[in-house]
Enzyme design. Structure first.
Site, PDB file in Angstrom:
ATOM      1  N   GLU A  38      30.781 -24.142 -14.660  1.00  0.00           N
ATOM      2  CA  GLU A  38      31.066 -23.465 -15.932  1.00  0.00           C
ATOM      3  C   GLU A  38      29.752 -22.991 -16.530  1.00  0.00           C
ATOM      4  O   GLU A  38      28.744 -23.702 -16.485  1.00  0.00           O
ATOM      5  CB  GLU A  38      31.760 -24.404 -16.954  1.00  0.00           C
ATOM      6  CG  GLU A  38      33.190 -24.763 -16.647  1.00  0.00           C
ATOM      7  CD  GLU A  38      33.821 -25.578 -17.774  1.00  0.00           C
ATOM      8  OE1 GLU A  38      33.420 -25.425 -18.947  1.00  0.00           O
ATOM      9  OE2 GLU A  38      34.723 -26.386 -17.479  1.00  0.00           O
ATOM     10  N   GLU A  70      34.241 -33.104 -17.405  1.00  0.00           N
ATOM     11  CA  GLU A  70      33.230 -33.408 -18.432  1.00  0.00           C
ATOM     12  C   GLU A  70      33.345 -34.819 -19.006  1.00  0.00           C
ATOM     13  O   GLU A  70      32.987 -35.063 -20.154  1.00  0.00           O
ATOM     14  CB  GLU A  70      33.277 -32.376 -19.553  1.00  0.00           C
ATOM     15  CG  GLU A  70      32.870 -30.979 -19.102  1.00  0.00           C
ATOM     16  CD  GLU A  70      32.757 -29.996 -20.247  1.00  0.00           C
ATOM     17  OE1 GLU A  70      33.281 -30.273 -21.345  1.00  0.00           O
ATOM     18  OE2 GLU A  70      32.126 -28.935 -20.048  1.00  0.00           O
TER      19      GLU A  70
END
Length: 795
Positions: free
Chosen positions: A506, A445
């Site tokens: 995710e 991320e």
């Protein structure tokens, strides 16, 4: 050397390989015909959390230190509501070494599989260097500092603080790293020239002429004598030799190899160019090869012998599988067949001991993911994980996306150098695992950083041309440098794929934390959120599939989670017991693997704001019949087919039936019968009495090895008369342990939503161990464990 001689000479090595592949306890010492000796040094350590001044000196008196066995956590912690500063300190480990006489004239290394977070290593008071990193292996050469005539003491200062110069640190991260020497340690005694690594690459596996390219990396020491070197390699299936090849290196010009960890300590990381001291042998004419796939994870071994002037000087082995795995514009292809990926992310942490769990426990997580949850892929979020876990993935047919340490933050150039080094170490440690199908080479991320991610991709591709790379991001407006666009997407509906090779890595997770003791409406909504994402993933072949956040609840920093240092993001709790959403993952398997009926509820009348209504049931049956016993035997109250109108893309949609009318006036026991092609396939019952009827104790194993580390989970459960968990049972269970073992966990331990677990860790003496677990109302349950003798450590 011919095949018969090599088989005869490598018997010890082959035995050790078998042990290593299926090991659940610490490895035994082993010596090969060529003279390589591996000596585990996990017992006999002395530990002090204060790191006293002068503690690394040879003459320092450590008699007052604690005696510990590796894997070891630097401090035992509560399972929640603790301060993470509790484990962020510098500690000291010391161990006296028994260097074998046979090591004289050879090279000796100490190999660490994982120490959190920075390790400064000393031998006999001499500082060998510092290794920065908690998730990747490292080694230091001891050769020039060994006292062959006297005492030798290895000392390790372990800095478990969150140092900004080491990935994943530099900013706050959403997980805890804990501390200590939490993975195994070995001494390695080798010849002056030895096999530094082996990369065995199956190629052309779907053709009539599969081959294995065996790249052998040599390390030639400063005292090497001139002489012709030769390599001999064999491919084996069990004890059967499939093929062999020889390569002669006349008048070697091998460049001396400087230990890479000394390079890191000096601040100069090794280049990412191809390794200069490598030689490739090709094993061919293999005949019929059994492919590695999800249902048949067939494994082979590659054995290599290095000889000098005709005499063996080293031997090594690697386990491989023949499979073609690639992400395509039409999804993920395994051996030419498109497979929709359904998996979960995994943190390798556990209650009380953080990451310091041995082989058996690490392997158990793979068993849970593959056999209990029926997933086909796992992501090692957010770091390389235990080799024992990866070995189990190989053996079980569980695919792996493995990634480097990190969480959103990118540090300065020196920090990035360490991250690139993490790529190199991850790939070189794990490149033979058939289960690994994708290298994660981006900090989870993180924002774009062109130069940095050019380096991480180039490093992975230079080392391993057989696998693609991915980079985990949470925004689509991202520079795409990898082979597969891997994307965390917590919204719904999901964003459409913007690249041909697209994998969701995710979802759900932090957007809907759910505890096992939450009310029915939240548990059902948690399940639905996982269902709807997978339904969309199945709607478009360009989605390769999805890896949900996450498998197990985990400890985290104070600014994350639910205020008690836990992220309740898992489909299982931190003891690896299921929430209802886990049942959905399990139900997505083919009924030939297992017939599944998993209600997304606990059977209680008044747990909804409007009493009980919709019954959501995850199942791979094609028809369900619902019965309720109002006191006169079970009566049919409804039949239902999969809800294909709502979940129109799933191969096995869940069922939904409203039972409000059936229970508006009367309540009773529930029975669900599942049918396949008109035949009863499974029947499950749930009590309507609302009474805690039984207390059960369920160990994963009852035989352990008395090595001081081997451990197994013991699940505790309060159930109804049919074995279904009682969600609101919270009684404290009191334990008594008899015999040479210890409890890892609270004593007493209060059940959480009717369940929980402790671990039993073996001592170093064989014998019988009896665990008594006393429930205050339902009596005592006992389990007997057998501790078998361990192989003594020789160093």
């Amino acid at each position: 050397m011919n095949r018969r001689d090599f088989l005869k000479n490598s018997t010890t090595l082959a035995a050790a390989t078998s042990i290593a592949t299926t090991a659940v306890a610490q490895a035994a010492p082993r010596t090969t015909k060529g003279g390589r000796t591996i000596l585990p040094i996990n017992r006999g350590w002395r530990y002090n959390p204060k790191n006293p001044k002068g503690g690394t000196a040879l003459a320092f008196d450590d008699a007052h230190f604690d005696k510990v066995v590796i894997p070891h956590t630097n401090v035992m912690l509560p399972w929640h509501s603790f301060d993470e500063a509790t484990y962020t300190f510098v500690s000291l480990y010391r161990r006296e070494l028994r260097i074998p006489a046979s090591a004289a004239g050879k090279r000796v290394f100490v190999d660490f599989e994982g120490v959190m977070t920075a390790s400064t290593v000393y031998l006999n008071g001499k500082k060998l260097g510092e290794y920065r990193g908690g998730f990747t292996p490292f080694s230091f050469e001891l050769t020039d500092h060994i006292n062959h005539a006297g005492r030798n003491v290895l000392a390790v200062e372990v800095d478990s603080t969150e140092r900004a110069d080491i990935p994943p640190f530099g900013n706050e991260i959403d997980y805890l790293t804990f501390g200590g020497i939490y993975r195994e340690v070995n001494l390695r005694v080798v010849a002056d020239t030895f096999l530094e690594n082996i990369h065995a690459r199956p190629i052309h596996v779907l053709t009539d002429a599969p081959k294995v390219e065996v790249e052998c990396f040599l390390d030639r020491g400063p005292k090497s004598k001139p002489g012709a070197l030769s390599l001999y390699a064999e491919l084996r299936k069990g004890a059967t030799v499939i093929a062999a090849a020889t390569h002669t290196i006349e008048a070697p010009t091998v460049t001396p190899h400087h230990p890479q960890d000394a390079d890191q300590a000096a601040g100069a990381l090794p280049p990412v160019t191809p390794y200069p001291n490598s030689y490739t042998l090709t094993l061919e004419k293999l005949g019929k090869i059994d492919l590695w796939d999800l249902d048949h994870p067939n494994l082979y071994t590659v054995h290599v012998q290095l000889s000098e002037n005709g005499a063996p000087i080293d031997e090594e082995t690697r386990t491989i599988g023949f499979r073609e795995a690639m992400f395509t514009d039409g999804g993920f292809s395994l051996n030419g067949k498109i497979i929709k990926l359904r998996g979960l992310d995994r943190h390798q942490t556990f209650p009380w001991v953080g990451q310091a769990m041995p082989a058996r426990v690490q392997r158990q997580d793979a068993i849970i993911l593959r056999r209990d949850l029926r997933t086909n892929i796992v992501r090692t979020s957010h770091y390389p994980q235990s080799r024992h876990f990866l070995d189990a993935c190989d053996e079980l047919g569980l695919l792996v996306l493995e990634e480097i340490p990190g969480w959103q933050h990118i540090g300065d150039k020196a920090w990035q150098d360490v991250a690139v080094d993490n790529v190199r170490r991850m790939v070189r440690r794990d490149w033979n695992h058939p289960s690994i199908v994708l290298w994660g080479v981006r900090i989870n991320e993180s924002r774009d950083n062109h130069d940095f991610y050019v380096r991480t991709n180039a490093t992975a591709h230079a080392l391993d041309t057989s696998r693609q790379t991915g980079g985990i991001r949470y925004f689509q407006e991202s520079e795409f440098l990898e082979d597969v666009f891997t994307m965390n997407d917590f919204g719904f509906p999901l964003k459409p794929p913007i690249h041909g090779k697209y994998l969701n890595t995710e979802f759900v997770g932090h957007t809907f934390p759910t505890k096992t003791f939450d009310d029915l409406e939240r548990l059902r909504e948690h399940t639905i959120r996982h269902i709807r994402v997978h339904n969309q993933l199945w709607s478009d072949p360009q989605y390769a599939g999805g890896i949900g956040w996450c498998a197990f609840d985990y400890n985290t920093h104070g600014n994350f989670g639910s205020g008690d240092r836990i992220c309740y993001h898992g489909v299982m709790d931190m003891w690896r017991t299921p929430k209802p959403a886990a049942g959905f993952y399990k139900s997505m398997c083919d009924p030939s693997e297992e017939v599944v009926i998993e209600p997304a509820f606990y059977w209680s009348r008044g747990d909804e704001s409007t009493l009980f209504g919709d019954a959501l049931i995850s199942s791979n049956c094609d028809h369900l019949k619902i019965y309720i016993d109002y006191g006169k035997g079970f009566q049919l109250v409804g039949e239902v087919d999969p809800d294909r109108a709502k979940w129109d893309h799933l191969p096995y949609p869940p069922f939904n039936i409203n039972l409000g009318k059936a229970v508006s006036d009367h309540w009773g026991d529930l029975r669900i019968d599942g049918y396949l092609k008109g035949k009863l396939a499974l029947s499950k019952k749930y009590s309507g009495k609302g009474i805690d009827q039984a207390f059960v104790v369920l160990p994963d194993d009852t035989t352990l090895v008395a090595d001081g580390a081997d451990s197994t989970r013991v699940v505790l459960r309060c159930t109804d008369e049919f074995g279904a968990p009682r969600q609101f049972a919270t009684e404290a269970i009191q334990f008594t342990l008899e015999g040479p073992a210890q409890i890892v966990g609270d004593n007493p331990f209060s059940l959480v939503a009717g369940t929980g677990a402790i671990w039993i860790r073996a001592g170093e003496a064989p014998g019988k161990v009896t665990l008594h677990a006393k429930h205050p109302h339902l009596g005592t349950q006992s389990v007997v464990f057998t501790l078998t003798p361990s192989v003594p450590e020789l160093a």
